[in-house]
Design a protein around this motif. Structure first.
Motif, PDB file in Angstrom:
ATOM      1  N   ASN A 137       0.953  -1.074  -0.301  1.00  0.00           N
ATOM      2  CA  ASN A 137      -0.098   0.259  -0.288  1.00  0.00           C
ATOM      3  C   ASN A 137       0.584   1.462   0.439  1.00  0.00           C
ATOM      4  N   ILE A 138       1.835   1.542  -0.667  1.00  0.00           N
ATOM      5  CA  ILE A 138       2.769   2.303  -0.997  1.00  0.00           C
ATOM      6  C   ILE A 138       2.529   2.604  -2.419  1.00  0.00           C
ATOM      7  N   ASP A 139       2.443   4.147  -2.587  1.00  0.00           N
ATOM      8  CA  ASP A 139       1.905   4.883  -4.064  1.00  0.00           C
ATOM      9  C   ASP A 139       3.467   5.256  -4.165  1.00  0.00           C
ATOM     10  N   ALA A 140       4.137   5.654  -3.231  1.00  0.00           N
ATOM     11  CA  ALA A 140       5.177   6.211  -4.051  1.00  0.00           C
ATOM     12  C   ALA A 140       6.820   5.728  -5.011  1.00  0.00           C
ATOM     13  N   THR A 141       6.810   5.933  -5.438  1.00  0.00           N
ATOM     14  CA  THR A 141       7.542   5.948  -6.770  1.00  0.00           C
ATOM     15  C   THR A 141       9.319   7.076  -6.707  1.00  0.00           C
ATOM     16  N   VAL A 142      10.551   5.832  -6.772  1.00  0.00           N
ATOM     17  CA  VAL A 142      11.916   6.928  -6.701  1.00  0.00           C
ATOM     18  C   VAL A 142      13.135   6.323  -8.524  1.00  0.00           C
ATOM     19  N   SER A 143      13.348   8.071  -9.083  1.00  0.00           N
ATOM     20  CA  SER A 143      13.985   7.544  -9.528  1.00  0.00           C
ATOM     21  C   SER A 143      15.539   7.735  -9.646  1.00  0.00           C
ATOM     22  N   ILE A 144      15.967   7.360 -10.482  1.00  0.00           N
ATOM     23  CA  ILE A 144      17.729   7.773 -10.110  1.00  0.00           C
ATOM     24  C   ILE A 144      17.971   8.658 -11.188  1.00  0.00           C
ATOM     25  N   ASP A 145      18.292   9.694 -10.349  1.00  0.00           N
ATOM     26  CA  ASP A 145      18.468  11.108 -11.410  1.00  0.00           C
ATOM     27  C   ASP A 145      19.950  10.924 -11.702  1.00  0.00           C
ATOM     28  N   THR A 146      20.727  12.035 -11.859  1.00  0.00           N
ATOM     29  CA  THR A 146      22.281  12.092 -12.527  1.00  0.00           C
ATOM     30  C   THR A 146      22.939  12.013 -11.000  1.00  0.00           C
ATOM     31  N   ASP A 147      22.626  13.204 -10.234  1.00  0.00           N
ATOM     32  CA  ASP A 147      23.221  13.268  -8.686  1.00  0.00           C
ATOM     33  C   ASP A 147      22.250  12.280  -7.430  1.00  0.00           C
ATOM     34  N   ALA A 164       8.921  17.099  12.111  1.00  0.00           N
ATOM     35  CA  ALA A 164       9.984  15.985  12.560  1.00  0.00           C
ATOM     36  C   ALA A 164      10.904  16.497  11.740  1.00  0.00           C
ATOM     37  N   GLN A 165      12.024  16.836  11.848  1.00  0.00           N
ATOM     38  CA  GLN A 165      13.221  17.437  10.895  1.00  0.00           C
ATOM     39  C   GLN A 165      13.379  16.291  10.457  1.00  0.00           C
ATOM     40  N   LEU A 166      13.180  14.903  10.557  1.00  0.00           N
ATOM     41  CA  LEU A 166      14.285  14.049   9.809  1.00  0.00           C
ATOM     42  C   LEU A 166      13.230  12.907   9.312  1.00  0.00           C
ATOM     43  N   LEU A 167      12.874  13.019   8.172  1.00  0.00           N
ATOM     44  CA  LEU A 167      11.888  12.490   7.868  1.00  0.00           C
ATOM     45  C   LEU A 167      12.280  10.662   6.853  1.00  0.00           C
ATOM     46  N   ILE A 168      11.704   9.840   7.301  1.00  0.00           N
ATOM     47  CA  ILE A 168      12.022   8.334   6.961  1.00  0.00           C
ATOM     48  C   ILE A 168      10.851   7.998   5.994  1.00  0.00           C
ATOM     49  N   VAL A 169      10.837   7.524   4.418  1.00  0.00           N
ATOM     50  CA  VAL A 169      10.057   6.959   4.393  1.00  0.00           C
ATOM     51  C   VAL A 169      10.207   6.157   2.527  1.00  0.00           C
ATOM     52  N   PRO A 170       9.433   4.821   2.913  1.00  0.00           N
ATOM     53  CA  PRO A 170       9.739   4.019   1.731  1.00  0.00           C
ATOM     54  C   PRO A 170       8.539   4.244   0.728  1.00  0.00           C
ATOM     55  N   ALA A 171       9.551   3.336  -0.501  1.00  0.00           N
ATOM     56  CA  ALA A 171       9.473   4.196  -2.453  1.00  0.00           C
ATOM     57  C   ALA A 171       9.673   2.959  -3.200  1.00  0.00           C
ATOM     58  N   HIS A 172       8.824   2.960  -4.123  1.00  0.00           N
ATOM     59  CA  HIS A 172       9.164   2.004  -5.033  1.00  0.00           C
ATOM     60  C   HIS A 172       9.988   2.660  -6.012  1.00  0.00           C
ATOM     61  N   ASN A 175      12.228  -0.971 -10.694  1.00  0.00           N
ATOM     62  CA  ASN A 175      12.208  -2.684 -10.294  1.00  0.00           C
ATOM     63  C   ASN A 175      11.375  -2.975  -9.298  1.00  0.00           C
ATOM     64  N   GLY A 176      10.034  -2.429  -8.622  1.00  0.00           N
ATOM     65  CA  GLY A 176       9.466  -2.507  -8.036  1.00  0.00           C
ATOM     66  C   GLY A 176       9.286  -2.698  -6.849  1.00  0.00           C
ATOM     67  N   GLY A 177      10.263  -2.655  -6.246  1.00  0.00           N
ATOM     68  CA  GLY A 177      11.494  -3.438  -4.988  1.00  0.00           C
ATOM     69  C   GLY A 177      10.945  -1.495  -4.037  1.00  0.00           C
ATOM     70  N   VAL A 178      10.899  -2.138  -2.620  1.00  0.00           N
ATOM     71  CA  VAL A 178      10.414  -1.402  -1.527  1.00  0.00           C
ATOM     72  C   VAL A 178      12.079  -0.231  -1.053  1.00  0.00           C
ATOM     73  N   GLY A 179      12.243   0.300  -0.920  1.00  0.00           N
ATOM     74  CA  GLY A 179      13.523   0.808  -0.190  1.00  0.00           C
ATOM     75  C   GLY A 179      12.615   1.554   0.708  1.00  0.00           C
ATOM     76  N   LEU A 180      14.034   1.944   1.147  1.00  0.00           N
ATOM     77  CA  LEU A 180      13.679   3.267   2.639  1.00  0.00           C
ATOM     78  C   LEU A 180      14.926   4.005   2.219  1.00  0.00           C
ATOM     79  N   TYR A 181      14.503   5.757   2.130  1.00  0.00           N
ATOM     80  CA  TYR A 181      14.968   6.837   2.296  1.00  0.00           C
ATOM     81  C   TYR A 181      14.538   7.669   3.069  1.00  0.00           C
ATOM     82  N   ALA A 182      15.677   8.301   3.561  1.00  0.00           N
ATOM     83  CA  ALA A 182      16.036   9.657   4.181  1.00  0.00           C
ATOM     84  C   ALA A 182      16.227  11.084   4.153  1.00  0.00           C
TER      85      ALA A 182
END
Length: 379
Positions: A137-147, A164-172, A175-182
């Protein structure tokens, strides 16, 4: 299981109880509820920097105290008793657990010392809707950028999400995998919208990410790490929340005992009525059973050999704590009579916290179904 607190653990509990009885009194809670952030900055600084509570479960290598789940549960029980208005659960009970269990070593070194020092507040978005870990149930997506990366998506019901000063979020990923980003919460493209929720002692918010650019080190856990370690991190957060609910239930009983000992009807205190005694006794029995379940689960959490058992122990403790808190809060209102739900009395605050917390990290019915499926197999 034979379990008893050590002298050091008793000292932690008693110190927290004494401090919060004064610092998080009913008047202090009501004052914090009226502020824009929902908590007192000065009190939060004392908790993190003077008392060192934020460092409780963080290992010494990251400037923490290196204590365990039992010590954190002891603190959270007392915080729940006093309805502490502070970003402790989101920062320590949730974000720190995710960093410790799921994140890579670089992320731990980057963020945990600041959390331990009380210098950084953090939170974790668990899903696009609801307040439980739902990778599907995660609709967020992430793509690779130059930087680095570009991330977009929505997250609902994020604890302390607006402050909160720091956000930790999951995103697809692609490849469809869910990673964590802070990443820091002040980046361009982030919109944080506070909810007007019933329980104003704990603030939640919706977070929208619109083409937010992240550096390469924002990826703190790969999909493989998330799949392997996120269930335990969420179970630890579940246990912490259960301890808070236990403290709330205990205070509901304490408030009820104090009120019924003073309220007089027919020339005698209502505490002397047999029906009142029975209902208070039922509250006490539920609370003690819940306390045993929570501290038993906290002990299991420290044993790596019982890792699989801990997931079920934590789910059981949270389900029981949710039911107990909701029952005791309702009984407190009933046994306070007509004033039980008025603003001037505190039971209504506990009832609202109980109602909201019941759905956090899985409702009691959801967790019982999860346990049954694990033990008996799918229906």
């Amino acid at each position: 299981m034979d379990f008893a607190l050590s002298s050091d653990q008793e000292m932690i509990r008693d110190t927290a109880e004494a401090f919060l009885a004064e610092a998080s009194s009913s008047a202090a809670v009501r004052a914090a509820m009226q502020t824009e952030t929902g908590f007192d900055d000065a009190l939060w600084a004392r908790i993190g920097q003077e008392l060192g509570w934020c460092a409780t479960v963080i290992p010494e290598v990251y400037d923490g105290l290196g204590l365990g789940s039992v010590e954190l549960v002891l603190l959270m029980e007392q915080m729940g008793r006093r309805l502490l208005c502070a970003p402790f659960f989101s920062t320590v009970g949730l974000a720190a657990q995710v960093l410790l269990e799921v994140a890579d070593d670089a992320a731990k070194l980057r963020y945990l010392p600041h959390i331990a020092a009380g210098e950084l507040t953090a939170t974790v978005a668990l899903a696009s809707s609801g307040i439980d870990w739902q990778a599907q149930n995660i609709d967020a997506t992430v793509s690779i950028d130059t930087d680095g990366f570009v991330i977009s998506g929505n997250y609902a019901h994020v604890p302390d999400g607006a402050t909160a000063q720091l956000l930790i979020v999951p995103a697809h990923d692609s490849n469809g995998g869910v990673g964590l980003y802070a990443f820091p919460a002040e980046l361009s493209g982030i919109t944080r919208t506070p909810y007007r929720n019933v329980d104003t002692t704990r603030r939640i918010a919706a977070i929208q990410l619109d083409q937010v650019r992240l550096p390469k080190d924002a990826l703190i856990a790969t999909p493989q790490q998330v799949t392997h370690a996120m269930p335990r991190a969420v179970a630890l957060a579940m246990l912490v929340l259960a301890a808070e609910q236990l403290g709330g239930a205990q205070q509901c009983l304490d408030l009820t005992l104090a009120y019924t000992a003073e309220r007089v009807q027919f020339g005698r205190t209502i505490a002397s009525f047999q029906a009142i005694k029975h209902r208070c006794a039922e509250m006490m029995v539920r609370i003690e059973a819940t306390r045993s379940a929570i501290y038993g689960a906290a002990t299991v959490a420290a044993n790596p050999a019982l890792a699989a058992d801990f997931l079920l122990e934590a789910a059981g403790a949270k389900a029981l704590a949710s039911d107990t808190f909701f029952h005791c809060a309702g009984e407190a209102i009933q046994l306070h009579g007509g004033v039980g739900f008025t603003w001037e009395y505190d039971p209504q605050l506990y009832f609202k916290r109980a109602q909201a917390g019941t759905h956090w990290l899985g409702s009691a019915d959801t967790l019982r179904e999860r346990i049954a499926t694990a033990l008996l197999g799918p229906a």
